[in-house]
Design an enzyme around this catalytic site. Structure first.
Site, PDB file in Angstrom:
ATOM      1  CB  SER A 142      -0.893  -0.033   1.237  1.00 51.60           C
ATOM      2  OG  SER A 142      -1.667   1.124   1.245  1.00 51.60           O
ATOM      3  N   GLY A 143       0.620   2.123  -0.956  1.00 54.08           N
ATOM      4  CA  GLY A 143       1.375   3.374  -1.035  1.00 54.08           C
ATOM      5  C   GLY A 143       2.619   3.271  -1.898  1.00 54.08           C
ATOM      6  CB  THR A 147      -3.523   3.931  -7.662  1.00 56.78           C
ATOM      7  OG1 THR A 147      -3.961   2.849  -6.857  1.00 56.78           O
ATOM      8  CG2 THR A 147      -4.696   4.627  -8.286  1.00 56.78           C
ATOM      9  CG  ASN A 192      -1.687   5.579  -0.580  1.00 52.97           C
ATOM     10  OD1 ASN A 192      -1.621   6.798  -0.722  1.00 52.97           O
ATOM     11  ND2 ASN A 192      -1.843   4.730  -1.580  1.00 52.97           N
ATOM     12  CB  SER A 195      -5.095   3.581   0.677  1.00 51.43           C
ATOM     13  OG  SER A 195      -4.878   2.203   0.602  1.00 51.43           O
ATOM     14  CB  SER A 196      -6.816   1.273  -4.293  1.00 53.53           C
ATOM     15  OG  SER A 196      -5.971   2.115  -5.007  1.00 53.53           O
ATOM     16  N   GLY A 424      -2.240  -3.666  -2.214  1.00 48.69           N
ATOM     17  CA  GLY A 424      -0.974  -4.326  -1.910  1.00 48.69           C
ATOM     18  C   GLY A 424      -1.027  -5.061  -0.584  1.00 48.69           C
ATOM     19  CD  GLU A 426      -4.011  -2.811   3.475  1.00 46.81           C
ATOM     20  OE1 GLU A 426      -4.283  -1.791   2.848  1.00 46.81           O
ATOM     21  OE2 GLU A 426      -4.859  -3.459   4.137  1.00 46.81           O
TER      22      GLU A 426
HETATM   23  N1  LIG Z   1       5.508   7.839  -9.842  1.00 38.75           N
HETATM   24  C1  LIG Z   1       5.164   8.660  -8.862  1.00 38.75           C
HETATM   25  N2  LIG Z   1       5.561   9.931  -8.878  1.00 38.75           N
HETATM   26  C2  LIG Z   1       5.206  10.771  -7.912  1.00 38.75           C
HETATM   27  N3  LIG Z   1       4.463  10.419  -6.835  1.00 38.75           N
HETATM   28  C3  LIG Z   1       4.037   9.150  -6.748  1.00 38.75           C
HETATM   29  C4  LIG Z   1       4.356   8.206  -7.759  1.00 38.75           C
HETATM   30  N4  LIG Z   1       3.798   7.038  -7.411  1.00 38.75           N
HETATM   31  C5  LIG Z   1       3.143   7.268  -6.244  1.00 38.75           C
HETATM   32  N5  LIG Z   1       3.285   8.517  -5.836  1.00 38.75           N
HETATM   33  C6  LIG Z   1       2.748   9.119  -4.616  1.00 38.75           C
HETATM   34  O1  LIG Z   1       2.457   8.081  -3.740  1.00 38.75           O
HETATM   35  C7  LIG Z   1       1.089   8.086  -3.392  1.00 38.75           C
HETATM   36  C8  LIG Z   1       0.591   6.688  -3.254  1.00 38.75           C
HETATM   37  O2  LIG Z   1       0.562   6.061  -4.488  1.00 38.75           O
HETATM   38  P1  LIG Z   1      -0.601   5.095  -4.925  1.00 38.75           P
HETATM   39  O3  LIG Z   1      -1.894   5.577  -4.482  1.00 38.75           O
HETATM   40  O4  LIG Z   1      -0.424   4.810  -6.354  1.00 38.75           O
HETATM   41  O5  LIG Z   1      -0.235   3.810  -4.087  1.00 38.75           O
HETATM   42  P2  LIG Z   1      -0.861   2.381  -4.228  1.00 38.75           P
HETATM   43  O6  LIG Z   1       0.242   1.465  -4.478  1.00 38.75           O
HETATM   44  O7  LIG Z   1      -1.966   2.398  -5.197  1.00 38.75           O
HETATM   45  O8  LIG Z   1      -1.389   2.122  -2.794  1.00 38.75           O
HETATM   46  P3  LIG Z   1      -2.681   1.339  -2.319  1.00 38.75           P
HETATM   47  O9  LIG Z   1      -2.370  -0.084  -2.381  1.00 38.75           O
HETATM   48  O10 LIG Z   1      -2.880   1.807  -0.964  1.00 38.75           O
HETATM   49  O11 LIG Z   1      -3.779   1.746  -3.210  1.00 38.75           O
HETATM   50  C9  LIG Z   1       0.388   8.844  -4.481  1.00 38.75           C
HETATM   51  O12 LIG Z   1      -0.748   9.463  -3.972  1.00 38.75           O
HETATM   52  C10 LIG Z   1       1.460   9.852  -4.878  1.00 38.75           C
HETATM   53  O13 LIG Z   1       1.426  10.944  -4.018  1.00 38.75           O
HETATM   54 MG   LIG Z   2      -3.928   2.223  -5.107  1.00 35.84          MG
END
Ligand SMILES: Nc1ncnc2c1ncn2[C@@H]1O[C@H](COP(=O)(O)OP(=O)(O)OP(=O)(O)O)[C@@H](O)[C@H]1O
Ligand SMILES: [Mg+2]
Length: 1063
Positions: A142-143, A147, A192, A195-196, A424, A426
């Site tokens: 997560s994070g 996404t 996050n 977070s999705s 992801g 957790e």
């Molecule tokens: N490539 C990137 N460039 C800049 N910031 C990023 C990037 N990837 C992620 N982030 C930052 O990290 C945060 C978390 O990313 P994201 O929501 O994609 O995580 P996730 O893997 O989908 O987590 P979850 O499993 O909780 O959904 C985003 O809101 C953004 O602020």
């Molecule tokens: Mg996500």
């Protein structure tokens, strides 16, 4: 084509510079090589861009160090062969611009530094060229950025793919489905801020031209417990806060909402309604706009918001216990709003929230609920309403994304690109049923990853007959089995516990679990643990040793959550809801279905199995996301956290397999096709088996034996470096090939052009020669005919005009006339005239006459009055003397002069004597006496009326013209003449004998003045003249050798004059 290296935040990138764009360096083939090589070294400048190139590939420390070095330089992407490892930078690196997209389009994977777009493009090209469905699996905790990566990929496809012929809105809809789903399915967690809280698998459909034409989303297990409860520091789903912050006054009023999240119990459980990194107000605007893009009508939006608001109102429903400890609703206002927003009967809802319908012995009974039960029923309703709305929302989006061509045959020709962004792995302090499901899901995906990469890699080597050193890797199938196995798996035991009659609780479930799987090496409970581990485990907990690490789950709520119980009477009420969305979410058929619904865990397991099948049917690509720190801070590299992720993502194993194996493999045909130009034996064609061709080729390229292996159908290249070198050589070769092709093409082109011109020239020449020949032949024919006609005409020229001679006669005439035109007499004296043909003789004469007249006319018109007079006098002279007097011819060329004496030579007394009479002519003359013939010098003057003889200053004799009877001259060349005077005129002394040097002129003028032209006598022998009254004198003229004027013995005047042969 030249190559240029440009520095971009992800490192160096080789860019193909198009010929029409200006290139800073004009590179020859050597230049290209240098550039390529420098690009190659640049690839390795910050660590290695592909972990496969790590010296010490078995060392985790070296792996992490490489990640760290690159992360420090903001190089967040690194490959393990085709797998992309991405580290969340937590800052905007500006590496996703349109320019970046363009740079990664159509470029070979290894030519450019690692990037998400390189994967995106490779996947897309494979989809287009091989027409195989693809799936990009994005995993990580997560994070970690899953996404974000999904969104960037979608953006890449939306912006770089060609637009579909129909349904161009699909691209926007694909992009705009994201904010809506995120609003309803994402929330701030401790890990996050976005977070999705649901799993998402999205299919994008591409038509045969590669344009996105549709899409479909599958969602997995929304974490609905969040609707009613959030851990400390977490929030409910974004949409609630967005609506309260961004919704218009009017909307909120209609929904009965206050613009204050603190007023809603469901929103403040985590005590963190406000988050600095989130702007709910602006996000709401985005969501509102996105809703209209994905085909939401205003009514639908209104219905949707009513549901969102109703969940908030539900949270604020309070109960109080009556005397019998039965719960009673105390918040009337909320109930009123709920009734309106959900479109249900107020009283029914009130009853449903405080009662439970039981069917006992076929009879329906309403059993009152206590406070706890009522709160449970309320929360169950809120969760059900929200989660079902979420499912409806996904379906609604799917309807708008559905390919418009779905019915047409082209549907079959679409290929699909799947994007998997699932929650992801957790681990929290307290992990519950949701974490259990999420982590199970990650186990399944890891299993798939192992199957598809590690196992398939080994299998491929085996199939290709290449010696393979087995790589030890942890196969997590054992954990998957622990969770999902029939009868013995945790899910089965949980279901059993939920279904069995009697008092089943979470703890009885734990006991059962302990009984069934106690020997499993990946399962632990307080009871089963050894002394040391027991301390870290509560009595109501069990621990799973996941592939990614240990997670301790609290069994509290497992049964409830798995049952997902909503009291029947509440379900019934919702089925009768007037809100169209609710009535779709709660279907009446559910009520009549006697079969017990599948438990949540089983449903989830089934959907995961389905997902695995979907993914297996596609060509996979992997993006492994890593989270650098827990603080969501840019630039912080938390080694412990990262090592943990590297481990559980199986990256080291992945690398080991890659290194034990080969970085690159290609079918012999494809390899030979691509690189055959690098070897003279294989270029341009190889006649034998492709495999032999490749063998010759790699020998020529000096591949070392350890660098490659020849399989049954493929060549395997161990190191990317070998491939880079080959690619570079190809690039250089291409350059020279291009030059050669260009040269040959130019040669061919110009040769063709030359041949075309030559052919044209020959064509024109032959045509022209033909024309000339025809003209000449026609001319010759005409000439022959003409000559023939002329000859025939000539023969018959004397015959009367007939067709045979007409041409000849006409020709003779014409040529005479043409000759005449050229040879006309030039002046009146020119007597030349061409000889006419007999037939034109008369005409010729007429023409000659005309011509002469014309010339005379022209001449006359052009002469002056003086000259006219001169000519008139000359004409008179001619008339009188021509052929009659010997010295006339000499006078002809001499011009007559108007007077031979000027007034100054004439005595003024004579002039006075003449008075007003003008002198028309004056000439000095010699007068011969009548008796002695003595010569005396005199002047002869002509006036308009008389001839006057003047001696010096005296008028000696005046002869009026009336008295002038005639004038006599001899025919000889002398210049004597006699003026005969009227004999009766007594005033006159007799005839006058005179001599003038200009005798012809003098006589002509005198005759003209006196009008005696016809009275001039030209005598042959002698002239008799009246010498005085009754006395005549005679002048004898005889020809002689020279002029002699004497008085003869006979008293005559003897004049000897030379005879000139002019007469
Ligand atoms: N490539 C990137 N460039 C800049 N910031 C990023 C990037 N990837 C992620 N982030 C930052 O990290 C945060 C978390 O990313 P994201 O929501 O994609 O995580 P996730 O893997 O989908 O987590 P979850 O499993 O909780 O959904 C985003 O809101 C953004 O602020
Ligand atoms: Mg996500």
């Amino acid at each position: 084509m030249a190559l240029q290296v440009e520095l971009i935040p992800t490192g160096e990138i080789i860019r193909v510079v198009h010929p029409h764009r200006p290139c800073k360096l004009a590179l020859g083939s050597d230049g290209v090589r240098v550039t390529m090589e420098s690009a190659l070294t640049a690839r390795d400048r910050v660590g290695v861009q592909d972990f496969v190139l790590l010296e010490n590939f078995t060392s985790e420390a070296a792996f992490i160090e490489n990640l760290r070095r690159r992360f420090r330089e903001n190089l967040i992407y690194t490959y393990i062969g085709p797998v992309l490892v991405s580290v969340n930078p937590y800052r905007d690196l500006q590496i996703y611009s349109r320019q970046h997209m363009e740079r990664y389009r159509g470029v070979s994977f290894y030519e450019v530094p690692p990037h998400l777009f390189a994967v995106a493009d490779t996947v897309y090209r494979a989809l287009r060229t091989e027409r195989r469905d693809q799936a990009v699996m994005i995993s990580g905790e997560s994070g970690a950025g899953k996404t974000e990566a999904t969104k960037r990929l979608l953006q890449f496809y939306a912006e770089t793919c060609p637009a579909p012929e129909r349904g161009g809105a699909v691209r926007d809809q694909l992009l705009q489905s994201n904010p809506v789903l995120e609003a309803f399915g994402n929330a701030k967690t401790l890990r996050n801020d976005n977070s999705s809280r649901f799993g998402k698998y999205m299919d994008v459909q591409f038509d045969f031209k590669g344009a996105p034409v549709g899409g479909h989303i599958l969602s997995y297990l929304l974490e609905k417990s969040r609707v009613v409860h959030q851990n400390h520091g977490e929030r409910n789903f974004h949409v609630f806060y967005q609506l309260l912050e961004g919704g218009e006054e009017e909307t909120l009023r209609r929904l009965g909402l206050e613009r204050n999240a603190q007023s809603y119990l469901y929103l403040v459980k985590g005590q963190c309604a406000k988050v600095s990194s989130i702007n709910d107000k602006s996000d709401w605007k985005v969501v509102r706009k996105a809703l209209s893009v994905i085909d939401f009508t205003e009514d639908e939006v209104e219905d949707l918001l009513s549901i969102v608001a109703s969940v908030l109102h539900l949270g604020n429903i309070h109960f109080a216990a009556d005397e019998e400890s039965n719960a009673q609703v105390t918040t009337e206002n909320q109930l009123k709003y709920l009734t309106r927003l959900l479109g249900v009967e107020g009283s029914t809802l009130r009853e449903d929230l405080t009662h439970r319908k039981i069917i006992a012995k076929g009879e329906e009974l309403l059993s009152p609920l206590n406070l706890e039960q009522a709160a449970y029923a309320r929360d169950a309703l809120a969760k059900a309403v929200y989660s079902r709305t979420f499912t409806w929302l996904v379906e609604k989006i799917n309807r708008s994304l559905a390919s418009k061509d779905a019915e047409s045959p082209s549907w079959r020709s679409t290929t699909v690109l799947g994007l998997l962004d699932i929650y992801g792995f957790e681990v929290f302090q307290h992990n519950s049923f949701e974490q259990f499901c999420i982590n199970y899901c990650n186990e399944k995906l890891q299993q798939l990853f192992i199957e598809l990469t590690l196992k398939s890699e080994q299998e491929e080597y085996e199939a290709e007959g290449i010696a393979w050193e087995p790589v030890q890797y942890f196969n997590n199938k054992i954990i998957c089995d622990l969770v999902e196995e029939k009868f013995k798996g945790i899910i089965s035991i949980l279901d059993e516990e939920c279904l069995r009659p009697g008092e089943a609780t979470d703890l009885t479930f734990l006991e059962k679990l302990e009984d069934t799987v106690k020997l499993h090496p990946h399962f632990l409970t307080h009871k089963l643990a050894d002394q040391r581990t027991r301390k870290s485990l509560g009595r109501g907990e069990f621990r799973l040793l996941h592939y990614a690490g240990e997670v301790t789950y609290s069994v509290t709520g497992f049964l409830d959550k798995n049952n997902d119980l909503l009291f029947r009477n509440l379900k019934e009420t919702m089925c009768s809801s007037k809100n169209p969305i609710m009535s779709q979410c709660f279907d009446r058929s559910e009520l009549s279905d006697k079969k017990r619904p599948e438990t949540v865990a089983t449903q989830f397991k089934m959907s995961l199995l389905q997902l695995v099948e979907i993914l297996k049917s596609k060509e996979p690509a992997y993006i492994r996301c890593i989270k650098p720190n827990d603080a969501k801070q840019p630039g912080r590299f938390d080694e412990v956290l990262i090592r943990h992720q590297v481990k559980y993502l199986g990256l080291m194993e992945n690398l080991r397999v890659r290194r034990a194996g080969f970085a690159y493999r290609r079918k012999y045909e494809a390899f030979l096709q691509r690189y055959k130009s690098l070897c003279p034996d294989t270029w341009p064609t190889w006649a034998g088996r492709p495999q032999d061709g490749v063998a010759v080729l790699v020998r020529h390229l000096n591949y070392k034996p350890e660098e490659y292996k020849m399989g049954r159908t493929k060549i395997f290249i161990r190191f990317p470096k070998t491939l880079f070198a080959t690619e570079d050589a190809l690039e250089v070769r291409r350059q020279s090939l291009a030059t050669k092709i260009q040269a040959s093409w130019r040669g061919f082109h110009w040769q063709q052009k030359f041949l075309r011109v030559k052919r044209s020239a020959i064509c024109i020449q032959s045509w022209w020669r033909g024309t000339l020949g025809r003209r000449r032949a026609a001319k010759r024919k005409w000439a022959a005919q003409t000559i023939r006609r002329l000859i025939r005409g000539f023969i018959l020229r004397h015959a009367p005009r007939c067709p045979e001679n007409a041409f000849f006669l006409d020709h003779v005439r014409t040529s005479f006339l043409l000759t005449l035109r050229r040879q006309l007499p030039r002046n009146v004296l020119d007597t030349s005239w061409p000889t006419p043909p007999p037939a034109l003789r008369e005409a010729s004469e007429l023409l000659r006459d005309l011509c002469m007249k014309n010339m005379v006319w022209k001449y006359c018109r052009s002469i002056s009055p003086e000259w006219k007079q001169q000519l008139q006098q000359k004409a008179v002279a001619s008339e009188i003397f021509k052929g009659k007097k010997d010295n006339y011819p000499q006078s002809v060329p001499r011009l007559f002069i108007s007077t031979r004496l000027g007034t100054d030579e004439i005595s003024p007394r004579v002039l006075q004597a003449l008075g007003s009479e003008p002198i028309q002519y004056a000439v000095p003359v010699v007068k011969y006496d009548r008796k002695g013939y003595r010569p005396r010098s005199r002047q002869l003057l002509l006036t308009p009326s008389a001839v006057v003889i003047v001696e010096d200053a005296k008028v000696k004799q005046r002869i009026d013209y009336a008295n002038l009877t005639g004038i006599s001259v001899s025919s000889l060349s002398d210049s004597l003449f006699v003026l005969h005077v009227q004999r009766e005129d007594n005033k006159q002394k007799g005839d006058v004998v005179l001599q003038s040097d200009h005798v012809i002129e003098t006589l002509t003028k005198t005759a003209l003045s006196a009008d005696r032209v016809n009275n001039i006598n030209i005598n042959q022998g002698s002239i008799t003249f009246a010498g005085g009254p009754g006395r005549d004198g005679i002048i004898d003229f005889t020809p002689g050798s020279e002029l002699l004027i004497t008085k003869a013995k006979n008293g005559h005047l003897a004049v000897v004059a030379p005879r000139l042969n002019s007469r």
